[in-house]
Design a protein around this motif. Structure first.
Motif, PDB file in Angstrom:
ATOM      1  N   ARG A  16      -5.996  10.667   1.933  1.00 42.87           N
ATOM      2  CA  ARG A  16      -6.310   9.314   2.398  1.00 42.87           C
ATOM      3  C   ARG A  16      -7.215   8.592   1.401  1.00 42.87           C
ATOM      4  NH1 ARG A  16      -5.945  11.877   7.355  1.00 42.87           N
ATOM      5  NH2 ARG A  16      -8.117  12.542   7.395  1.00 42.87           N
ATOM      6  N   SER A  17      -8.225   9.282   0.874  1.00 41.88           N
ATOM      7  CA  SER A  17      -9.133   8.627  -0.082  1.00 41.88           C
ATOM      8  C   SER A  17      -8.401   8.255  -1.367  1.00 41.88           C
ATOM      9  CB  SER A  17     -10.348   9.506  -0.378  1.00 41.88           C
ATOM     10  OG  SER A  17     -10.000  10.612  -1.172  1.00 41.88           O
ATOM     11  N   GLU A  18      -7.455   9.078  -1.786  1.00 39.86           N
ATOM     12  CA  GLU A  18      -6.668   8.747  -2.984  1.00 39.86           C
ATOM     13  C   GLU A  18      -5.762   7.548  -2.733  1.00 39.86           C
ATOM     14  OE1 GLU A  18      -6.788   9.937  -6.311  1.00 39.86           O
ATOM     15  OE2 GLU A  18      -8.675  10.407  -5.329  1.00 39.86           O
ATOM     16  N   PHE A  19      -5.158   7.465  -1.537  1.00 43.63           N
ATOM     17  CA  PHE A  19      -4.338   6.296  -1.202  1.00 43.63           C
ATOM     18  C   PHE A  19      -5.196   5.035  -1.186  1.00 43.63           C
ATOM     19  CE2 PHE A  19      -0.956   8.995   1.069  1.00 43.63           C
ATOM     20  CZ  PHE A  19      -0.073   8.889  -0.008  1.00 43.63           C
ATOM     21  N   GLN A  20      -6.421   5.127  -0.670  1.00 38.18           N
ATOM     22  CA  GLN A  20      -7.325   3.977  -0.676  1.00 38.18           C
ATOM     23  C   GLN A  20      -7.658   3.554  -2.101  1.00 38.18           C
ATOM     24  OE1 GLN A  20     -10.577   5.415   1.701  1.00 38.18           O
ATOM     25  NE2 GLN A  20      -9.527   4.994   3.640  1.00 38.18           N
ATOM     26  N   ARG A  21      -7.913   4.529  -2.980  1.00 40.42           N
ATOM     27  CA  ARG A  21      -8.199   4.220  -4.390  1.00 40.42           C
ATOM     28  C   ARG A  21      -7.011   3.546  -5.039  1.00 40.42           C
ATOM     29  NH1 ARG A  21      -7.357   6.481  -9.315  1.00 40.42           N
ATOM     30  NH2 ARG A  21      -6.270   8.246  -8.451  1.00 40.42           N
ATOM     31  N   ILE A  22      -5.816   4.045  -4.777  1.00 40.13           N
ATOM     32  CA  ILE A  22      -4.599   3.463  -5.349  1.00 40.13           C
ATOM     33  C   ILE A  22      -4.427   2.024  -4.872  1.00 40.13           C
ATOM     34  CG2 ILE A  22      -2.072   3.590  -5.291  1.00 40.13           C
ATOM     35  CD1 ILE A  22      -2.484   6.718  -5.260  1.00 40.13           C
ATOM     36  N   GLU A  23      -4.651   1.778  -3.598  1.00 41.87           N
ATOM     37  CA  GLU A  23      -4.525   0.411  -3.068  1.00 41.87           C
ATOM     38  C   GLU A  23      -5.563  -0.517  -3.701  1.00 41.87           C
ATOM     39  OE1 GLU A  23      -2.028  -0.889  -1.336  1.00 41.87           O
ATOM     40  OE2 GLU A  23      -1.151   1.110  -1.524  1.00 41.87           O
ATOM     41  N   ARG A  24      -6.798  -0.020  -3.896  1.00 43.05           N
ATOM     42  CA  ARG A  24      -7.820  -0.831  -4.582  1.00 43.05           C
ATOM     43  C   ARG A  24      -7.362  -1.187  -5.980  1.00 43.05           C
ATOM     44  NH1 ARG A  24     -11.484   3.007  -3.049  1.00 43.05           N
ATOM     45  NH2 ARG A  24     -11.742   3.675  -5.190  1.00 43.05           N
ATOM     46  N   MET A  25      -6.793  -0.222  -6.682  1.00 38.97           N
ATOM     47  CA  MET A  25      -6.337  -0.472  -8.050  1.00 38.97           C
ATOM     48  C   MET A  25      -5.168  -1.452  -8.065  1.00 38.97           C
ATOM     49  SD  MET A  25      -6.805   3.395  -9.546  1.00 38.97           S
ATOM     50  CE  MET A  25      -5.643   3.175 -10.836  1.00 38.97           C
ATOM     51  N   LYS A  26      -4.253  -1.338  -7.111  1.00 37.04           N
ATOM     52  CA  LYS A  26      -3.113  -2.262  -7.031  1.00 37.04           C
ATOM     53  C   LYS A  26      -3.576  -3.692  -6.768  1.00 37.04           C
ATOM     54  CE  LYS A  26       0.540   0.770  -5.254  1.00 37.04           C
ATOM     55  NZ  LYS A  26       1.347   1.038  -4.035  1.00 37.04           N
ATOM     56  N   SER A  27      -4.591  -3.841  -5.912  1.00 32.07           N
ATOM     57  CA  SER A  27      -5.050  -5.186  -5.559  1.00 32.07           C
ATOM     58  C   SER A  27      -5.888  -5.810  -6.675  1.00 32.07           C
ATOM     59  CB  SER A  27      -5.839  -5.156  -4.256  1.00 32.07           C
ATOM     60  OG  SER A  27      -7.060  -4.469  -4.425  1.00 32.07           O
ATOM     61  N   ASP A  28      -6.395  -5.010  -7.581  1.00 30.14           N
ATOM     62  CA  ASP A  28      -7.188  -5.523  -8.701  1.00 30.14           C
ATOM     63  C   ASP A  28      -6.248  -5.842  -9.848  1.00 30.14           C
ATOM     64  OD1 ASP A  28      -9.066  -6.212 -10.566  1.00 30.14           O
ATOM     65  OD2 ASP A  28      -9.820  -4.177 -10.864  1.00 30.14           O
TER      66      ASP A  28
END
Length: 167
Positions: A16-28
């Motif tokens: 879950r934490s990795e998916f959150q990191r990936i989503e943060r990177m996608k939105s940036d």
């Protein structure tokens, strides 16, 4: 069976934490266009052990290569203190909060070696500062090209470098 469920939950938290990191990177979707910056701040993190010796020479080279840009103010070299093992151990923080805040104010970071305490050493058991820097700055991959022409080897290794599952 409880141990299996506990392991499953911990693994789920990691995913879950990795998916959150990936989503943060996608939105940036922003990136730094260094040509458009008025000033580029190069942070220098001397580290400890042999780090300050190495960084002194690296700075000598930088000062020589970037002399016109430094003189004009286009590039600022900013030394960031506080990452010695003595300071980290005294504060019981592998990556002190105030140091990390200073690091994030830089456009580029040049980092010297930093001690990671091992069993039997006089330091408290601290997590690797290098690992925390990679995680905090989302530096998620290490690229290691290996070229040995006489053995016909021309390989590039990409290694996940967040190390979340190891911390």
């Amino acid at each position: 069976m409880d141990a299996v469920m506990e392991a499953k939950e911990k693994f789920g938290e990691l995913i879950r934490s990795e998916f959150q990191r990936i989503e943060r990177m996608k939105s940036d979707n922003g990136y730094t266009d260094f040509d458009k910056l008025d000033k580029i701040v190069v942070g220098v993190l001397p580290g400890d052990g042999i780090g300050p010796v190495i960084m002194k020479q690296a700075l000598r080279v930088l000062d020589n290569l970037l002399a016109p840009e430094i003189k004009s103010g286009r590039i600022e070299i900013r030394t960031i203190e506080g990452m010695t093992i003595e300071n980290r151990a005294a504060r019981l923080q592998s990556l002190p909060d105030d140091v990390f805040e200073e690091i994030k104010k830089c456009n580029v970071l040049i980092k010297g070696p930093m001690v990671t305490p091992r069993a039997g050493e006089p330091w408290p058991n601290l997590v690797s500062a290098n690992s925390l820097l990679r995680r905090g700055l989302d530096l998620f991959a290490a690229v290691r090209p290996i070229r040995i022409p006489d053995k016909n080897i021309d390989w590039t290794f990409f290694r996940e470098n967040i190390e979340g599952e190891y911390i």
